[in-house]
Structure formats: structure tokens, C-alpha cells
Design a protein around this motif. Structure first.
Motif, PDB file in Angstrom:
ATOM      1  N   UNK A 261       0.921  -1.283   0.035  1.00 46.46           N
ATOM      2  CA  UNK A 261       0.104   0.036  -0.017  1.00 46.46           C
ATOM      3  C   UNK A 261       0.688   1.349  -0.025  1.00 46.46           C
ATOM      4  N   UNK A 262       0.368   2.109  -0.782  1.00 48.22           N
ATOM      5  CA  UNK A 262       1.279   3.408  -0.850  1.00 48.22           C
ATOM      6  C   UNK A 262       0.201   4.521  -0.542  1.00 48.22           C
ATOM      7  N   UNK A 263       0.494   5.380   0.462  1.00 49.18           N
ATOM      8  CA  UNK A 263      -0.532   6.558   0.984  1.00 49.18           C
ATOM      9  C   UNK A 263       0.168   7.899   0.909  1.00 49.18           C
ATOM     10  N   UNK A 264      -0.545   8.629   0.681  1.00 50.61           N
ATOM     11  CA  UNK A 264       0.068  10.190   0.376  1.00 50.61           C
ATOM     12  C   UNK A 264      -0.798  11.164   1.681  1.00 50.61           C
ATOM     13  N   UNK A 265      -0.011  11.663   2.525  1.00 54.35           N
ATOM     14  CA  UNK A 265      -0.853  12.411   3.489  1.00 54.35           C
ATOM     15  C   UNK A 265      -0.395  13.899   3.146  1.00 54.35           C
ATOM     16  N   UNK A 266      -1.779  14.520   3.217  1.00 52.17           N
ATOM     17  CA  UNK A 266      -1.495  15.829   3.089  1.00 52.17           C
ATOM     18  C   UNK A 266      -2.000  16.530   4.444  1.00 52.17           C
ATOM     19  N   UNK A 267      -1.041  17.410   5.204  1.00 49.33           N
ATOM     20  CA  UNK A 267      -1.072  17.968   6.348  1.00 49.33           C
ATOM     21  C   UNK A 267      -0.758  19.461   6.288  1.00 49.33           C
ATOM     22  N   UNK A 268      -1.555  20.111   6.754  1.00 50.24           N
ATOM     23  CA  UNK A 268      -1.623  21.736   6.812  1.00 50.24           C
ATOM     24  C   UNK A 268      -1.876  22.183   8.094  1.00 50.24           C
ATOM     25  N   UNK A 269      -0.778  23.312   8.588  1.00 50.96           N
ATOM     26  CA  UNK A 269      -0.599  23.673   9.682  1.00 50.96           C
ATOM     27  C   UNK A 269      -0.418  25.235   9.647  1.00 50.96           C
ATOM     28  N   UNK A 270      -1.177  26.104  10.428  1.00 50.19           N
ATOM     29  CA  UNK A 270      -1.028  27.441  10.640  1.00 50.19           C
ATOM     30  C   UNK A 270       0.267  27.591  11.270  1.00 50.19           C
ATOM     31  N   UNK A 271       0.629  26.926  12.129  1.00 46.25           N
ATOM     32  CA  UNK A 271       1.796  27.189  12.940  1.00 46.25           C
ATOM     33  C   UNK A 271       2.931  25.695  12.536  1.00 46.25           C
ATOM     34  N   UNK A 272       4.142  26.297  12.517  1.00 39.77           N
ATOM     35  CA  UNK A 272       5.141  25.374  12.229  1.00 39.77           C
ATOM     36  C   UNK A 272       5.440  24.239  13.256  1.00 39.77           C
ATOM     37  N   UNK A 273       5.425  24.754  14.709  1.00 43.70           N
ATOM     38  CA  UNK A 273       5.310  23.864  15.694  1.00 43.70           C
ATOM     39  C   UNK A 273       4.552  22.635  15.543  1.00 43.70           C
ATOM     40  N   UNK A 274       3.209  22.946  15.181  1.00 50.52           N
ATOM     41  CA  UNK A 274       2.097  22.080  15.049  1.00 50.52           C
ATOM     42  C   UNK A 274       2.575  20.905  13.861  1.00 50.52           C
ATOM     43  N   UNK A 275       3.359  21.260  12.911  1.00 49.13           N
ATOM     44  CA  UNK A 275       3.651  20.354  11.830  1.00 49.13           C
ATOM     45  C   UNK A 275       4.740  19.639  12.268  1.00 49.13           C
ATOM     46  N   UNK A 276       5.603  20.029  12.951  1.00 50.37           N
ATOM     47  CA  UNK A 276       6.883  19.536  13.517  1.00 50.37           C
ATOM     48  C   UNK A 276       6.304  18.382  14.445  1.00 50.37           C
ATOM     49  N   UNK A 277       5.388  18.756  15.230  1.00 49.54           N
ATOM     50  CA  UNK A 277       4.854  17.753  16.231  1.00 49.54           C
ATOM     51  C   UNK A 277       4.265  16.502  15.522  1.00 49.54           C
ATOM     52  N   UNK A 278       3.401  16.953  14.389  1.00 43.43           N
ATOM     53  CA  UNK A 278       2.749  15.864  13.563  1.00 43.43           C
ATOM     54  C   UNK A 278       3.514  15.011  12.959  1.00 43.43           C
ATOM     55  N   UNK A 279       4.900  15.547  12.427  1.00 41.18           N
ATOM     56  CA  UNK A 279       5.709  14.539  11.844  1.00 41.18           C
ATOM     57  C   UNK A 279       6.188  13.880  12.671  1.00 41.18           C
TER      58      UNK A 279
END
Length: 417
Positions: A282-300
Motif C-alpha cells: 500500500x502506498x499512502x500520501x498524507x496532506x497535512x496543513x498547519x497554521x503554525x510550524x510547531x504543530x507540523x513538526x509535532x505531527x511529523x
């Protein structure tokens, strides 16, 4: 609308209807960049700009710009506008509302006999939506000097992007960053349900979310679906399902605060995709969007840990999440936000501050100037669909806010400079 306002809702409605009518006959509302329909729409806009008292021109990046000279051109320009191209099968208001409102602001100033000190520029950016060449925001990236040089070699049906930009009137290799634009404002439909749900008129956009796309590949083992014992399987789909649920759970947790966050498993490919075979990959591609970069870093970070834990639990191999693309969030200019808040108050528009989860040309204009956006409601938050709709009254009130903001900026920019 405000009594005695120079903004005319009937002109706005007529313009939107006229542009919407320029569409692929069997695919309303479709007018993709670089197509004959797009060029027909551009011709209509060029005439409308001239009728509004602007001098129309195509810049090097292929953007259509209507210029209304100010009393003191040395002060530079205030630019307003959006884009007229659409996605397939949906785009009656997305982008178009912003271009039409910019035209109406120019007409309202003319009707009042008001000449700004700054030059006013009305812009229709080239190819904000993902184009037939597979890339987006071509015009705003070109104007801001951020369009990758290698993009010019991209092809569609044997035509390069370089040639296509030239065909719409641009000069592909004359990439130059504008330094004379002192502020940029864009009106856009919200493309979400927040304003409608909260019964508000205008959203003052604080930031445009950064977009990160992450690929995950799950490597299981193909086996006979009828004879392989359940406990002996290496089912890639089952493991991928656990991951998808984890993405949703983590996304909801990060979205529970006051800032914008969203995560979606938008692409999903399974092989061999046969009813009687245990899924092998299975190949999955996630689209993640964050107003704050800190939230994106936490998600990753939490995504990587969660994927590893799921792989340990199921015994199926999962490649470490791979970042495919990673764009930083773009905050809107704080001074412009104050001006827009004040303009909402003067126009009597019920408003709130909010982030944009979608990408916009404003994000690229923010690289070279003060930039900000306002949102107006769209019915049920629908967008990129044939039933996308915004009322003329809501758009006209947004136009009044934009007009008041432009007039205020014309004075304020001189004071700060």
C-alpha cells in the motif's frame, strides 16, 4: 450594504455571471489556465479593466494587470486581485470573486472621483490552480521571483510551459522580482463553513497554512485470501488502515486548539488489488496543513513514532514516512490585519480572524510585500465543485471592506514610509 456606498452589487453580479458563462460547454464552471476558454476570459477581463479606467497589460510572468496611475507614482503600488482560472468542473466564485471585487473597487474610486496617491493595480494572476502542467501559482511565483527555472521545461501535449507563458503574452525568461508593490490584498471565498456557521460576514486571514505531503509505503506479503490463516498473514491493507486511523486521530488532536491544522490521507494505492489475494503493498500520501510550524513538526514526529508502533504490532514492514514536499506557513502582515479589522468595523461587517487552510497567491506575494487576505462566506463551505456559491450581498460587503482598506492604506503607507 452600507447606505450610499459606491460599491454596486449589481455590477459585481453581472461580472461574475459574465465570467461564469465563459466555460467549457459540457463542464460548468471550467476555465483552466492556458486553454482557449481561459484566453477568452482574459479578453473579457482586459476590456473590463479598461472600462474601469485602468491601463491593461500582461507582465513578464503572464499576469493580467490593470494599472490606475496614482497622483504620486513614485510611492509605488497598492495591488488587489486574485485569479480567474478554475479547477475542472468547479470555479464560479473561487478566484473570480476576488478579481471582480478588485475591478469594483477601481470603479467605485472612479465614480467618486477619488485618485489615490499610490498607483492602484488590479491583478488576475496566471494559473493559481494546479494547471495542465501540474504546477500552480505560476503567475504569483513569477511576479515574486520564486518560480523554479526548471518549471519552464514542463510539457503538456508537446507544449512547454515556457511556450505557454509566451502564448499568453508573458516573457518566460525575464523573471524579475517586483519591488514597487507596497501592499497586496486579496478577497476570496472562504472555501469552508466557519463564517456561515458563525453567522459572520468577513474572515480576516491571519496566515496561510503550510502544506506538507508525506508518503508512507507498507510492504506486506501477497498470499491466497482463502487458504492463508488469519494469524499467518502479512496484510499491508490492515496495517495501512491502522495508520490512516492514526493520522485522523492525530490530526483531530492538533486541530482541537485555536490554530488551524488538518491532515488527510488523500492518495491510497493498493496492490495487487484483487479480491482473492491478501494485499501485498500500500502506498499512502498524507496532506497535512498547519497554521503554525510547531504543530507540523509535532505531527511529523508523532506520525513517525506511531507508524513504527503499528508496524511492531502488526509485524508488517512499513517504510519510514518520507516528506515529499514541505512548504512553510505564511503569516499575513500584522499591520494590514489591523487595517482590515478597522475596515470591517467601518463597513459594519461582523468579522473574526482565521487562518486559511488552502493555498493562495497571497502566500507568494508575501515574499515581496506586505500581504493579507479577507474571506467572504460560501454556501455550506462548498468549493471546487459545480455547486460552489456565494451571495452577491456577501461579496459586495467584502468589496466595501476592501475599498475602505485601500483608502486607509493609501494614507497609512505614506506615514510609515
Amino acid at each position: 450594504m452600507i447606505p450610499n456606498s459606491p460599491i454596486r452589487a449589481d455590477r459585481i453580479a453581472a461580472d461574475i455571471d459574465a465570467l461564469a458563462a465563459i466555460t467549457e460547454p459540457d463542464r460548468p464552471w471550467t476555465r483552466r489556465a492556458f486553454t482557449p476558454m481561459f484566453l477568452e476570459g482574459r479578453a473579457w477581463l482586459e476590456h473590463a479593466m479598461q472600462a474601469a479606467g485602468a491601463v491593461s497589460q500582461i507582465d513578464h510572468a503572464g499576469n493580467l494587470v490593470g494599472v490606475v496611475p496614482g497622483r504620486n507614482p513614485a510611492l509605488g503600488s497598492i495591488m488587489i486581485g486574485s485569479h480567474s482560472d478554475t479547477v475542472p468542473d468547479g470555479g464560479r466564485f473561487d478566484g473570480i470573486a476576488g478579481v471582480v471585487v478588485a475591478l469594483e473597487v477601481a470603479r467605485a474610486l472612479r465614480d467618486q472621483g477619488v485618485v489615490l496617491d499610490h498607483t492602484l493595480e488590479v491583478v488576475d494572476f496566471l494559473a493559481e490552480e494546479v494547471s495542465i502542467f501540474g504546477v500552480s501559482c505560476i503567475g504569483s511565483r513569477g511576479m515574486s521571483g520564486t518560480r523554479p527555472a526548471e518549471w519552464l521545461a514542463r510539457t503538456h501535449d508537446g507544449v512547454t510551459l515556457e511556450r505557454a507563458i509566451a502564448q499568453v503574452g508573458g516573457v518566460p525568461h525575464a523573471l524579475a522580482q517586483r519591488d514597487d508593490i507596497k501592499a497586496f490584498l486579496e478577497l476570496h471565498i472562504e472555501q469552508g463553513p466557519v463564517l456561515q456557521n458563525e453567522q459572520l460576514d468577513v474572515g480576516v486571514v491571519t496566515a496561510i497554512a503550510g502544506i506538507t505531503r508525506i508518503e508512507i509505503i507498507v510492504e506486506g506479503r501477497a498470499d491466497h485470501a482463502g487458504t492463508t490463516p488469519m494469524a499467518a498473514r502479512k496484510d499491508a491493507l490492515t496495517t495501512a488502515a491502522w495508520i490512516a486511523l492514526g493520522v485522523e486521530e492525530l490530526g483531530k488532536a492538533l486541530a482541537s486548539g485555536e490554530t488551524h491544522f488538518a491532515a488527510t490521507v488523500g492518495e491510497f494505492e493498493m496492490t495487487p488489488n484483487a479480491a482473492n489475494v491478501v494485499p501485498a503493498r500500500v502506498r499512502m500520501l498524507i496532506d497535512a496543513r498547519a497554521e503554525l510550524r510547531d504543530d507540523m513538526e509535532r505531527f511529523i514526529d508523532e506520525l513517525a513514532r506511531g507508524v513504527a508502533a503499528i508496524a511492531d504490532k502488526t509485524g508488517v514492514s512499513v517504510q519510514a514516512p518520507r516528506i515529499v514536499s514541505d512548504n512553510q506557513p505564511t503569516p499575513c502582515d500584522p499591520d494590514l490585519l489591523i487595517v482590515l479589522d478597522a475596515a470591517c468595523e467601518s463597513a459594519g461587517a461582523r468579522h473574526r480572524r482565521m487562518a486559511s487552510g488552502a493555498g493562495h497567491d497571497t502566500a507568494w506575494m508575501a515574499r515581496i510585500t506586505k500581504a493579507a487576505m479577507i474571506f467572504v462566506p460560501c454556501v455550506d463551505g462548498r468549493s471546487h465543485a459545480p455547486d460552489e456559491f456565494a451571495t452577491t450581498e456577501d461579496i459586495a460587503l467584502g468589496a466595501q471592506v476592501l475599498l475602505d482598506a485601500v483608502i486607509a492604506l493609501d494614507k497609512q503607507l505614506q506615514e510609515t514610509e
